[in-house]
Design a protein around this motif. Structure first.
Motif: not given
Length: 318
Positions: A62, A69, A88, A163
Motif C-alpha cells: 500500500l 486502497a 494509500s 484491504v
C-alpha cells in the motif's frame, strides 16, 4: 575488569537487550550504537519499519505501489467517536485528514520526516484520533525522530486487515459534499494517473497485486522471507523452468521495499486479474516447497547460475 563486566550486566538488565545484539528497532545497527547509546537514537534509518506486524507485506504494498486502497484499522485504544482508516494516498499527499463527516484517514504514501516510517505513521494515527472534522495534517513533524509509539504499538496484533481496492479516488469526498477547488483539482489529477489494480484473492496468496500498466500487466508480490533465502528458492524454480505463472507470463525481476523483496512478473494484459489467481496459488506452493528443500539440498551448479541471473535483474517501478 570486574567493574566493566558488572557495568555491561547492568546495561543489559535495564534494557533487556545485549548491547552487542542488533537493535530491536530494525535499523541494522548494534543496540549499543543505536537506541542503547547515551541519549538514545537520533533519526536512525529503520530499514524494515513494519517488522513484527503480521500485515507487513500488505503495508509495504500500500505504501509503495497500490494506487487507491483503504483498510479500516483495528487499534488497541480506538477512539469512541470515529473510525480510523489507513489509505494509500490522500488529497495533496496529506499525512492525515478528518473528512467533514468525521471519518479519519491516515496516508501511507507520504513524505516522512524521520528515519522510521512506522513512527511517522503512528504519529499521524495519534493526530487523527482527536482532530476536528475538516482538519488536515499536511506532514508529520520532525519531532517524530525521537520517542512516541510506533505502528506496532497501536495495532491489535493479528486483527483482520481487509484491504479494499478502489477504481478511483472518489472515496476522498463524503457523499453530498462539494470539494474545494484545490481538492477537486487534486482528485482529477489522481484519477487521471491511476492504473487499474486488483489484489489477488487465492489460498496462500497475500500481498500480491495485479496492475494493468497499458502494454503489459504485472504481478507484484511482496514476500516476507529473508532476501537471500528467497532468491535461492526462486533460483531453484528458475533452473527447473517453474518460475513463470504459466502461458503469457514471465519473471521480470525484483525490487526491494522497506527491507523485503518484491518479485515481479510480466503478464498478458488480455487476461483478467482473476485468471492469474490459481496460477499464483500454484506458484506459491512451488515456492514454499523450494524454500523448505533448501535446508537439506544446497543449490547445485545450474541453480547457482540461475541465481546469479536473478540477482542481476533488479527493476525499478514507475
Amino acid at each position: 575488569m570486574a567493574k566493566r563486566t558488572a557495568t555491561r550486566g547492568k546495561k543489559r538488565a535495564e534494557s533487556g537487550v545485549n548491547p552487542r545484539q542488533p537493535c530491536p528497532c530494525g535499523s541494522g545497527k548494534r543496540y549499543k550504537a543505536c537506541h542503547g547509546a547515551e541519549g538514545g537514537a537520533t533519526n536512525v534509518i529503520v530499514t524494515r519499519p513494519f517488522d513484527g506486524l503480521s500485515v507487513e507485506p500488505e503495508l509495504i504494498a500500500l505504501r509503495e505501489f497500490v494506487p487507491s486502497a483503504t483498510v479500516e484499522l483495528t487499534l488497541v485504544d480506538p477512539p469512541t467517536d470515529r473510525t480510523v482508516v489507513l489509505a494509500s494516498v490522500l488529497p495533496m499527499a496529506a499525512a492525515a485528514l478528518v473528512r467533514a463527516d468525521g471519518k479519519a484517514f491516515v496516508g501511507l504514501q507520504v513524505q516522512t520526516r524521520s528515519g522510521d516510517v512506522s513512527r511517522d505513521i503512528a504519529r499521524a494515527v495519534e493526530w487523527a484520533r482527536t482532530a476536528k472534522a475538516g482538519e488536515s495534517l499536511p506532514t508529520v513533524g520532525p519531532d517524530t525522530a525521537e520517542g512516541g509509539p510506533r505502528l506496532q504499538d497501536l495495532l491489535v496484533a493479528d486483527a483482520p486487515f481487509d484491504v479494499r481496492i478502489h477504481p478511483d479516488f472518489s472515496w476522498w469526498i463524503p457523499e453530498d459534499t462539494e470539494p474545494s477547488a484545490e481538492v477537486k483539482l487534486s482528485l482529477e489529477r489522481a484519477n487521471t494517473a491511476i492504473m487499474p489494480t486488483e489484489r489477488l484473492a487465492a489460498e496462500g496468496v497475500t500481498a500480491a497485486y495485479w496492475v494493468d500498466a497499458g502494454e503489459k500487466a504485472h504481478l507484484r508480490w511482496v514476500r516476507r522471507e529473508p532476501e537471500e533465502r528467497l532468491l535461492d528458492a526462486l533460483a531453484r524454480l528458475s533452473a527447473r523452468g517453474e518460475l513463470a505463472l504459466g502461458e503469457g507470463s514471465r519473471y521480470a525481476g525484483s525490487f526491494r521495499a522497506h527491507g523485503l523483496l518484491v518479485p515481479v512478473w510480466d503478464l498478458d494484459p488480455e487476461s483478467h486479474a482473476k485468471e492469474w489467481e490459481q496460477p499464483a496459488a500454484e506458484l506459491g506452493r512451488r515456492l514454499e516447497e523450494a524454500l523448505a528443500s533448501l535446508d537439506e539440498q544446497p543449490l547445485d551448479a545450474s541453480e547457482r547460475r540461475a541465481r546469479n541471473g536473478l540477482t542481476g535483474r533488479q527493476i525499478t517501478i514507475r
